[in-house]
Enzyme design. Structure first.
Site, mmCIF file in Angstrom:
data_model
loop_
_atom_site.group_PDB
_atom_site.id
_atom_site.type_symbol
_atom_site.label_atom_id
_atom_site.label_comp_id
_atom_site.label_asym_id
_atom_site.label_seq_id
_atom_site.Cartn_x
_atom_site.Cartn_y
_atom_site.Cartn_z
ATOM 1 N N CYS A 194 -6.346 -7.399 -26.555
ATOM 2 C CA CYS A 194 -7.573 -8.007 -27.544
ATOM 3 C C CYS A 194 -7.491 -9.238 -27.764
ATOM 4 O O CYS A 194 -6.607 -10.079 -27.257
ATOM 5 C CB CYS A 194 -6.793 -7.280 -29.032
ATOM 6 S SG CYS A 194 -5.859 -8.265 -29.961
ATOM 7 N N CYS A 249 -4.419 -11.412 -28.980
ATOM 8 C CA CYS A 249 -3.228 -11.578 -27.982
ATOM 9 C C CYS A 249 -3.451 -12.476 -26.698
ATOM 10 O O CYS A 249 -2.821 -13.266 -26.408
ATOM 11 C CB CYS A 249 -2.856 -10.171 -27.554
ATOM 12 S SG CYS A 249 -2.070 -9.182 -29.085
ATOM 13 N N ASP A 282 -14.812 10.340 -48.000
ATOM 14 C CA ASP A 282 -13.778 11.126 -48.973
ATOM 15 C C ASP A 282 -14.491 11.467 -50.158
ATOM 16 O O ASP A 282 -15.509 10.741 -50.509
ATOM 17 C CB ASP A 282 -12.566 10.353 -48.971
ATOM 18 C CG ASP A 282 -11.445 11.284 -49.494
ATOM 19 O OD1 ASP A 282 -11.729 12.536 -49.637
ATOM 20 O OD2 ASP A 282 -10.257 10.850 -49.853
ATOM 21 N N CYS A 302 -1.174 -6.208 -24.673
ATOM 22 C CA CYS A 302 -2.304 -6.008 -25.279
ATOM 23 C C CYS A 302 -3.359 -6.928 -24.989
ATOM 24 O O CYS A 302 -3.189 -8.118 -24.688
ATOM 25 C CB CYS A 302 -2.018 -6.468 -26.883
ATOM 26 S SG CYS A 302 -3.613 -6.002 -27.941
ATOM 27 N N HIS A 319 -5.620 -7.230 -34.466
ATOM 28 C CA HIS A 319 -4.994 -6.836 -33.625
ATOM 29 C C HIS A 319 -4.563 -5.138 -33.715
ATOM 30 O O HIS A 319 -4.395 -4.090 -33.066
ATOM 31 C CB HIS A 319 -3.650 -7.725 -33.288
ATOM 32 C CG HIS A 319 -2.579 -6.887 -32.672
ATOM 33 N ND1 HIS A 319 -2.495 -7.024 -31.382
ATOM 34 C CD2 HIS A 319 -1.386 -6.306 -33.207
ATOM 35 C CE1 HIS A 319 -1.453 -6.205 -30.853
ATOM 36 N NE2 HIS A 319 -0.984 -5.825 -31.986
ATOM 37 N N ASP A 354 -7.241 9.009 -40.445
ATOM 38 C CA ASP A 354 -7.420 8.008 -41.154
ATOM 39 C C ASP A 354 -6.236 7.603 -41.645
ATOM 40 O O ASP A 354 -5.409 8.504 -41.962
ATOM 41 C CB ASP A 354 -8.407 8.143 -42.222
ATOM 42 C CG ASP A 354 -7.723 8.567 -43.424
ATOM 43 O OD1 ASP A 354 -7.321 9.961 -43.461
ATOM 44 O OD2 ASP A 354 -7.604 7.927 -44.345
#
Ligand code: ZN
Length: 349
Positions: A289, A292, A76, A287, A318, A249
């Site tokens: 991941c 999890c 940015d 999930c 997560h 974002d």
């Protein structure tokens, strides 16, 4: 829709950029970002210019090497942070004067300096310096601000960048559709590699935000990338994709993780609540991941209540996984022509 090519690889859109303001996504190492299949990250010119300094990063081989991230990076320009963080912000046609939020030292960002800093950092996608007006604001004041934003955009376009760096213009115009339209047209005339829509999510209603995105996007070149800055929740992202936005974002997945707020396929959960005290279930049963797969809600609640560092790390892991899989799901639905079904499913829950 499609893919974005950069000197550090290409990525499919719509895409979400985890926010790594100070050359670090809070709570995640770059090795974890790779595990999560992050395709592009965002870093910030204002912060890195003030500390550790962009010339230091350049001397150490540029931002990619400095933070050990070899994928695409977007920086940015610093316009928004000068507006939101610094004291004594004074905008003139030349640039914006401000006092550092770190030590009160005085600085001036000009379009040329913002480009030089971003050249030093070496990001793949770089942003023009813009004047980000507060909200709400009178139309006459937005007009004056827009004039400066457009002059600065031209000066950024004329500035030298490193080979391969793509420059994105930023549409402003607060909540005035005709000004958003005019801003988009002016930027399209100057001609950029992509276009961002800034100055939203400052407290305006969701309806106004949607209207502003429409007013801008209908006047931007269709084949170029469209980036909606600082947005948003999973639902807001889905709705913006339907309007033609490719890039996002937001600090929500990372900041909320540190506050114990976790996104799940069944809706958000606040992990500190006592109902999770002896809950052996994963955060999100749907999930896959590593958090999890391996940890219970009870354990994550315990970490949060105890103020353990691992609480922020596991929660962030997560949440970022949730956002990135959400983008994957959106991309798949576009590829399979089931995007409308996904939208309906989400709006009905
Ligand atoms: Zn998970």
């Amino acid at each position: 829709m499609g893919r974005v090519s950069t000197p550090h690889g290409e990525f499919p859109t719509p895409a979400f950029m985890p926010v790594g303001t100070k050359a670090a996504v809070k709570g995640l190492t770059t090795i974890q970002l790779l595990e999560l299949k992050t395709s592009v990250v965002l870093a910030n010119t204002y912060h890195l210019y003030l500390r550790p300094g962009s010339d230091l990063i350049r001397r150490l081989g540029g931002l990619h090497r400095f933070m050990n991230w070899n994928g695409p990076i977007l920086t940015d320009s610093g316009g928004y942070q000068v507006f939101s963080l610094s004291d004594l912000r004074k905008v003139t046609p030349e640039g914006v004067r401000f006092k550092s939020h770190l030590d009160g030292s005085e600085h001036q960002f000009t379009p040329e300096l913002s480009m030089a800093v971003q050249r030093d950092l070496g990001a793949d996608l770089v942003m023009v310096l813009d004047d980000c007006p507060h909200y709400p604001i009178a139309e006459e004041d937005v007009k004056r601000s827009l004039e400066i934003t457009h002059q600065w955009a031209e000066r950024c376009r004329r500035s030298e960048l490193s080979p391969g760096q793509a420059l994105l213009g930023i549409v402003q115009g607060s909540t005035y559709p005709q000004l958003r339209e005019a801003s988009a047209k002016t930027l399209a005339e100057i001609g950029f590699d992509g276009y961002a829509i800034g100055g939203l999510s400052l407290g305006e209603s969701r309806e106004l935000k949607t209207e502003m995105v429409d007013a801008a996007i209908q006047n931007l070149p269709e084949e170029k990338i469209h980036y909606l800055m600082g947005v948003g929740t999973p639902q807001e992202i889905l709705s913006a994709v339907s309007q033609g936005i490719d890039l996002f974002d937001c600090v929500l997945p990372t900041r909320n993780a540190r506050n114990g707020y976790l996104f799940t396929s069944l809706g958000p959960i606040v992990i500190k609540q006592s109902k999770y005290r002896d809950d052996a279930n994963p955060v999100d049963p749907n999930c896959d991941c590593d958090v999890c797969k391996n940890y219970s809600r009870a354990y994550l609640r315990h970490l949060f209540i105890s103020g353990e560092m691992n609480s922020a790390i596991l929660n962030t892991y997560h949440n970022v996984h949730f956002y990135l899989r959400w983008m994957e799901k959106i991309r798949e639905s576009i590829a399979n022509n089931t995007f409308e079904e996904l939208r309906n499913a989400v709006s009905s829950c």
